[in-house]
Design a protein around this motif. Structure first.
Motif, PDB file in Angstrom:
ATOM      1  N   THR A   1      33.869 -59.690 -29.615  1.00 49.52           N
ATOM      2  CA  THR A   1      34.602 -60.701 -28.858  1.00 49.52           C
ATOM      3  C   THR A   1      33.695 -61.434 -27.888  1.00 49.52           C
ATOM      4  O   THR A   1      33.768 -62.662 -27.757  1.00 49.52           O
ATOM      5  N   TRP A   2      32.818 -60.711 -27.203  1.00 45.09           N
ATOM      6  CA  TRP A   2      31.920 -61.355 -26.226  1.00 45.09           C
ATOM      7  C   TRP A   2      30.993 -62.354 -26.904  1.00 45.09           C
ATOM      8  O   TRP A   2      30.726 -63.417 -26.355  1.00 45.09           O
ATOM      9  N   GLU A   3      30.498 -62.032 -28.103  1.00 46.94           N
ATOM     10  CA  GLU A   3      29.621 -62.959 -28.820  1.00 46.94           C
ATOM     11  C   GLU A   3      30.368 -64.233 -29.184  1.00 46.94           C
ATOM     12  O   GLU A   3      29.831 -65.340 -29.088  1.00 46.94           O
ATOM     13  N   LYS A   4      31.638 -64.095 -29.630  1.00 46.83           N
ATOM     14  CA  LYS A   4      32.435 -65.275 -29.982  1.00 46.83           C
ATOM     15  C   LYS A   4      32.685 -66.149 -28.751  1.00 46.83           C
ATOM     16  O   LYS A   4      32.589 -67.377 -28.834  1.00 46.83           O
ATOM     17  N   ILE A   5      32.994 -65.518 -27.626  1.00 45.71           N
ATOM     18  CA  ILE A   5      33.241 -66.271 -26.398  1.00 45.71           C
ATOM     19  C   ILE A   5      31.979 -67.003 -25.966  1.00 45.71           C
ATOM     20  O   ILE A   5      32.006 -68.193 -25.639  1.00 45.71           O
ATOM     21  N   PHE A   6      30.857 -66.307 -25.978  1.00 45.56           N
ATOM     22  CA  PHE A   6      29.596 -66.922 -25.576  1.00 45.56           C
ATOM     23  C   PHE A   6      29.247 -68.099 -26.477  1.00 45.56           C
ATOM     24  O   PHE A   6      28.837 -69.158 -26.003  1.00 45.56           O
ATOM     25  N   ALA A   7      29.423 -67.929 -27.787  1.00 48.20           N
ATOM     26  CA  ALA A   7      29.105 -69.004 -28.725  1.00 48.20           C
ATOM     27  C   ALA A   7      30.003 -70.222 -28.485  1.00 48.20           C
ATOM     28  O   ALA A   7      29.533 -71.361 -28.531  1.00 48.20           O
ATOM     29  N   ALA A   8      31.286 -69.986 -28.218  1.00 48.04           N
ATOM     30  CA  ALA A   8      32.214 -71.105 -27.989  1.00 48.04           C
ATOM     31  C   ALA A   8      31.888 -71.844 -26.695  1.00 48.04           C
ATOM     32  O   ALA A   8      31.877 -73.081 -26.663  1.00 48.04           O
ATOM     33  N   VAL A   9      31.597 -71.105 -25.638  1.00 51.66           N
ATOM     34  CA  VAL A   9      31.273 -71.734 -24.357  1.00 51.66           C
ATOM     35  C   VAL A   9      29.949 -72.478 -24.458  1.00 51.66           C
ATOM     36  O   VAL A   9      29.804 -73.596 -23.951  1.00 51.66           O
ATOM     37  N   LEU A  10      28.984 -71.895 -25.141  1.00 50.75           N
ATOM     38  CA  LEU A  10      27.684 -72.546 -25.321  1.00 50.75           C
ATOM     39  C   LEU A  10      27.815 -73.816 -26.159  1.00 50.75           C
ATOM     40  O   LEU A  10      27.209 -74.846 -25.840  1.00 50.75           O
ATOM     41  N   ALA A  11      28.627 -73.768 -27.224  1.00 54.69           N
ATOM     42  CA  ALA A  11      28.824 -74.957 -28.061  1.00 54.69           C
ATOM     43  C   ALA A  11      29.513 -76.071 -27.274  1.00 54.69           C
ATOM     44  O   ALA A  11      29.151 -77.245 -27.405  1.00 54.69           O
ATOM     45  N   ALA A  12      30.494 -75.703 -26.452  1.00 54.93           N
ATOM     46  CA  ALA A  12      31.191 -76.716 -25.644  1.00 54.93           C
ATOM     47  C   ALA A  12      30.241 -77.352 -24.633  1.00 54.93           C
ATOM     48  O   ALA A  12      30.245 -78.565 -24.438  1.00 54.93           O
ATOM     49  N   ALA A  13      29.418 -76.531 -23.994  1.00 54.69           N
ATOM     50  CA  ALA A  13      28.459 -77.058 -23.020  1.00 54.69           C
ATOM     51  C   ALA A  13      27.402 -77.918 -23.702  1.00 54.69           C
ATOM     52  O   ALA A  13      26.977 -78.945 -23.169  1.00 54.69           O
ATOM     53  N   ASP A  14      26.989 -77.514 -24.898  1.00 56.15           N
ATOM     54  CA  ASP A  14      25.988 -78.283 -25.634  1.00 56.15           C
ATOM     55  C   ASP A  14      26.559 -79.639 -26.071  1.00 56.15           C
ATOM     56  O   ASP A  14      25.862 -80.654 -26.035  1.00 56.15           O
ATOM     57  N   ALA A  15      27.828 -79.660 -26.468  1.00 56.03           N
ATOM     58  CA  ALA A  15      28.460 -80.913 -26.877  1.00 56.03           C
ATOM     59  C   ALA A  15      28.550 -81.897 -25.716  1.00 56.03           C
ATOM     60  O   ALA A  15      28.463 -83.109 -25.915  1.00 56.03           O
ATOM     61  N   LEU A  16      28.702 -81.388 -24.519  1.00 54.83           N
ATOM     62  CA  LEU A  16      28.772 -82.242 -23.330  1.00 54.83           C
ATOM     63  C   LEU A  16      27.404 -82.491 -22.711  1.00 54.83           C
ATOM     64  O   LEU A  16      27.301 -83.106 -21.656  1.00 54.83           O
ATOM     65  N   ASP A  17      26.350 -81.969 -23.361  1.00 58.11           N
ATOM     66  CA  ASP A  17      24.982 -82.057 -22.835  1.00 58.11           C
ATOM     67  C   ASP A  17      24.929 -81.514 -21.411  1.00 58.11           C
ATOM     68  O   ASP A  17      24.334 -82.102 -20.513  1.00 58.11           O
ATOM     69  N   ASP A  18      25.566 -80.359 -21.243  1.00 60.07           N
ATOM     70  CA  ASP A  18      25.702 -79.738 -19.922  1.00 60.07           C
ATOM     71  C   ASP A  18      24.879 -78.459 -19.806  1.00 60.07           C
ATOM     72  O   ASP A  18      25.168 -77.609 -18.975  1.00 60.07           O
ATOM     73  N   ILE A  19      23.876 -78.308 -20.657  1.00 58.34           N
ATOM     74  CA  ILE A  19      23.048 -77.107 -20.621  1.00 58.34           C
ATOM     75  C   ILE A  19      21.728 -77.432 -19.956  1.00 58.34           C
ATOM     76  O   ILE A  19      21.033 -78.369 -20.339  1.00 58.34           O
TER      77      ILE A  19
END
Length: 124
Positions: A64-82
């Motif tokens: 579950t933690w890996e899925k959450i991390f991947a989703a949050v990272l993908a959302a931040a990457d889409a917004l160029d917020d990393i």
């Protein structure tokens, strides 16, 4: 952020009682790591410390933690917020004198000092 995380959370078990609220459990886990306090000091409003700890372990095992991390990272990457920041830890770890290759005292020390394990000439 909860709207992105909620669909990734495990469903209630088919048998047995319903789980405690995932959102409150996530808050309890975040509190534990933010304060670095023992689990037993978890405030009552965050629920049982046993529930939070067991859920933390269960979610680590089931991915579950890996899925959450991947989703949050993908959302931040889409917004160029990393913004990656690298931190290097310069902690010093000291070894005991016996582990550091210190010379031994006593009669055996003289013999071991003259022994060489290479082609270099012995010092002595």
């Amino acid at each position: 952020m909860w709207d992105r995380i909620e669909p990734l959370m495990p469903a209630d078990p088919v048998r047995g009682r319903r789980w405690a609220d995932h959102r409150r459990t996530l808050g309890a886990i975040a509190w534990k790591y933010r304060t670095n306090s023992p689990w037993r000091d978890l405030p009552e409003e965050l629920g049982s410390f046993q529930t939070a700890h067991k859920r933390l372990i269960r979610w680590a095992v089931d991915g579950t933690w890996e899925k959450i991390f991947a989703a949050v990272l993908a959302a931040a990457d889409a917004l160029d917020d990393i913004d990656w920041t690298v931190s290097v830890d310069s902690t010093v770890v000291r070894a005991h004198q016996h582990a550091a290759g210190a010379l031994k005292r006593g009669p055996k020390a003289e013999a071991s000092r003259l022994t060489t394990h290479s082609d270099a000439p012995a010092v002595g």
